[in-house]
Design an enzyme around this catalytic site. Structure first.
Site, mmCIF file in Angstrom:
data_model
loop_
_atom_site.group_PDB
_atom_site.id
_atom_site.type_symbol
_atom_site.label_atom_id
_atom_site.label_comp_id
_atom_site.label_asym_id
_atom_site.label_seq_id
_atom_site.Cartn_x
_atom_site.Cartn_y
_atom_site.Cartn_z
ATOM 1 C CG HIS A 187 -2.154 -0.977 0.718
ATOM 2 N ND1 HIS A 187 -2.206 -2.269 1.133
ATOM 3 C CD2 HIS A 187 -3.166 -0.812 -0.154
ATOM 4 C CE1 HIS A 187 -3.229 -2.860 0.562
ATOM 5 N NE2 HIS A 187 -3.836 -2.004 -0.220
ATOM 6 C CB CYS A 481 -9.115 -2.846 -10.267
ATOM 7 S SG CYS A 481 -9.364 -4.202 -9.116
HETATM 8 C C1 PEP Z 1 -5.433 -6.208 -5.767
HETATM 9 O O1 PEP Z 1 -5.203 -7.099 -4.937
HETATM 10 O O2 PEP Z 1 -4.876 -6.146 -6.884
HETATM 11 C C2 PEP Z 1 -6.388 -5.128 -5.448
HETATM 12 C C3 PEP Z 1 -6.744 -4.249 -6.357
HETATM 13 O O3 PEP Z 1 -6.820 -5.050 -4.161
HETATM 14 P P1 PEP Z 1 -5.937 -4.406 -2.958
HETATM 15 O O4 PEP Z 1 -4.677 -3.867 -3.548
HETATM 16 O O5 PEP Z 1 -6.771 -3.368 -2.330
HETATM 17 O O6 PEP Z 1 -5.723 -5.618 -2.100
#
Ligand code: PEP
Ligand code: MG
Length: 557
Positions: A187, A481
């Site tokens: 993140h 995404c």
């Molecule tokens: C992913 O895992 O690619 C996703 C878009 O979800 P997050 O990054 O919020 O886990």
């Protein structure tokens, strides 16, 4: 002579600045006591420390902008509240506690009273603990918690950043981020890209960077230069990124439509997405509205938060993801904090097994928000692993009148069985961050595994292909995404594998659109075959860069 640290390039751009490191957590003071004769002195030290903390927070709040200013203003108000100070003073006088121990215990008692009261009061418990740590830091001479505010631009160096720390990151002050931990899909990396801050994660040797030394960071190359020459510093300071605009209509050179959407976490990000001409939202991470909350937000509060994002997009598509709590995004009201292996634990949709009412209330809130706004609302669940989970989620959405119900494909099992999942799910969105983590068995937070944690891994791209094939059997659209969608070089490959939309940080839209506009759909399909034939991630990336050199060079990519 300058020396170079290398890491994973996660957010492009070059910057030079002095290193400021993230402070260690403030340690709990020992249960020491003072003699009665020292009580007056202890009380006056306590008062001076809390006044100093208030003044500093007020000054910081006045300088900061956006979310950072809001967070700091709330903390400053909490520091000025007399409840904490008077209880701490009582503890010094009655039990002879040291001022630091007195404020620690008084704050914990106050937080424990606030927590059961429900929002918004329960939310203040976190602010009380923050004020506690700041006053204890002042009294004991250690660095205060959170992202430092030295009063000048700086390069933030940390092992990794917690999502709560990132709320106070001021992009005006933080010119670059360097972490020793974290992977390309952590993140920290996602946030740095969203804020447009050059960043290198998993940088070997970053822990040795010293407070105050000057470094040059190249976030596109994954390089940190120590002891740079004046010319290198100057070159980085004057580096300008080519600014492009997205015209709001994604397509290949021959007009094959590829919707280009934005990933958002709150109304402010939705506004940024509109400004970047995103065609809609492909991933609204609802859990970010409630990070750090101990208690489930009420339906009314959720409706307000969701409407803030939906309102920005008028009649356009907004894909709302239900809470993806767990692993690196714990929400205490649905996740346990003692799982031995949280990434493989009760996270995402799995939390609805023990807490079906939380999912039910969230779907109610989404339905109410959709009813009140014009946006075309699609809903999807994170971490779907089985056909049965997809079926149950779609049924739950239908009970709330939400007919566009889909599944995130981020668990390899769901990708391999997508033909069955899409019997129920009306669309799919591939979360390449988690799909990569699970396909490669490589924790996305671990810097040491950065080489494995890339969506260029042919195994991950095979799973993307399998997902699209299964969805095509039912005529269901599939998007991406995860962070792979923001990689302008990978975008044509994903389109060639059958992906119909790409959702990314708004800052990446223009580059992705520019590459797609230069490549025909047939060429995208050829590129997909090229990557699937490669033995590993590096070979796949190099092969596509070679094939696309005529497109990438003129665009400066
Ligand atoms: C992913 O895992 O690619 C996703 C878009 O979800 P997050 O990054 O919020 O886990
Ligand atoms: Mg995910």
């Amino acid at each position: 002579m300058s020396t170079t640290l290398t890491g994973a390039p996660v957010s492009p751009g070059r910057a030079a600045g002095v290193v400021v490191t993230m402070p260690a957590p403030v340690p709990e003071p020992p249960e020491a006591t003072t003699g009665p004769s020292e009580a007056d002195d202890a009380v006056s030290r306590l008062g001076a420390a809390s006044r100093a903390v208030q003044d500093r927070l007020d000054a910081l709040a006045a300088q900061a902008t956006g979310t950072a200013a809001d967070v700091l203003a709330v903390t400053a108000a909490m520091a000025a509240d007399p409840t904490l100070a008077s209880d701490a003073e009582r503890r010094v006088r009655e039990s002879g506690a040291t001022p630091e121990r007195a404020v620690w215990d008084a704050a914990n008692a106050l937080a424990a009273q606030l927590e059961p009261l429900g929002p918004p009061l329960s939310e203040r418990a976190r602010d009380v603990r923050d004020v506690r740590d700041r006053i204890v830091a002042e009294l004991t001479g250690v660095r205060p918690p959170g992202v430092p505010s030295p009063g000048h631009p700086f390069v933030l160096v940390a092992e990794d950043l917690a999502p709560a720390d990132t709320a106070t990151l001021d992009p005006e002050a933080v010119v670059a981020i360097v972490t020793s931990g974290g992977g390309p899909t952590s993140h920290t990396a996602i946030l740095a890209r969203a804020l447009g801050i050059p960043a290198v994660v998993a940088a070997k040797g970053a822990d040795d960077l010293a407070e105050g030394e000057t470094v040059v960071v190249d976030g596109g190359a994954g390089i940190v230069l120590r002891d740079p020459s004046d010319a290198e510093v100057e070159a980085a300071r004057s580096a300008v990124r080519v600014e492009r605009e997205f015209d709001g209509h994604g397509r290949t050179a021959d007009g094959h439509r590829v919707e280009l959407l934005a990933n958002v976490a709150d109304p402010a990000a939705a506004q940024a997405a509109v400004a970047a001409h995103a065609e809609g939202v492909g991933l609204f991470r609802t859990e970010f509205c409630f990070l750090g909350r101990d208690v489930e937000p009420s339906v009314e509060e959720q409706v307000t938060a969701y409407r803030g994002v939906l309102a920005a997009f008028g009649g356009r598509k907004v894909v709302v993801r239900t809470l993806d709590a767990g692993a690196d995004k714990p929400l205490p009201f649905v996740t346990a904090d003692d799982e031995p292996n949280p990434a493989l634990g009760v996270r995402g949709l799995r939390t609805a097994v023990a807490h079906p009412e939380v999912l039910d209330r969230q779907l109610r809130a989404i339905a109410e928000a959709a009813e009140a706004e014009q946006a075309d609302v699609w809903v999807m669940a994170p971490m779907v692993a089985t056909t049965d989970e997809a079926r149950a989620f779609v049924a739950a959405c239908e009970r709330h009148g939400l007919t566009r119900a889909g599944a995130m494909i981020e668990v390899p099992a769901a990708a391999l069985r997508s033909r069955w999942v899409f019997e129920h799910a009306t669309f799919g969105s591939i979360g390449t961050n988690d799909l990569t983590q699970y396909a490669m068995a490589a924790d996305r937070m671990l810097g040491d595994l950065a080489a494995l944690s890339t969506s260029w891994q042919p195994a991950v791209l095979e799973l993307v292909r399998a997902t699209c094939e299964g969805a095509q059997a039912h005529g269901r659209p599939v998007g991406v995404c995860g962070e792979a969608a923001a990689d302008a070089v990978l975008a044509p490959v994903l389109v060639g594998l059958g992906v119909r939309s790409l959702s990314m940080t708004p800052r990446a839209l223009a580059d992705v659109a520019a590459v797609l506009a230069e490549v025909t759909f047939v060429r995208c399909r050829e590129l997909a075959q090229v990557v699937l034939a490669q033995p590993d991630a590096d070979a796949a990336r190099s092969a596509v860069r070679r094939e696309l050199a005529d497109v990438l060079h003129p665009l400066g990519l």
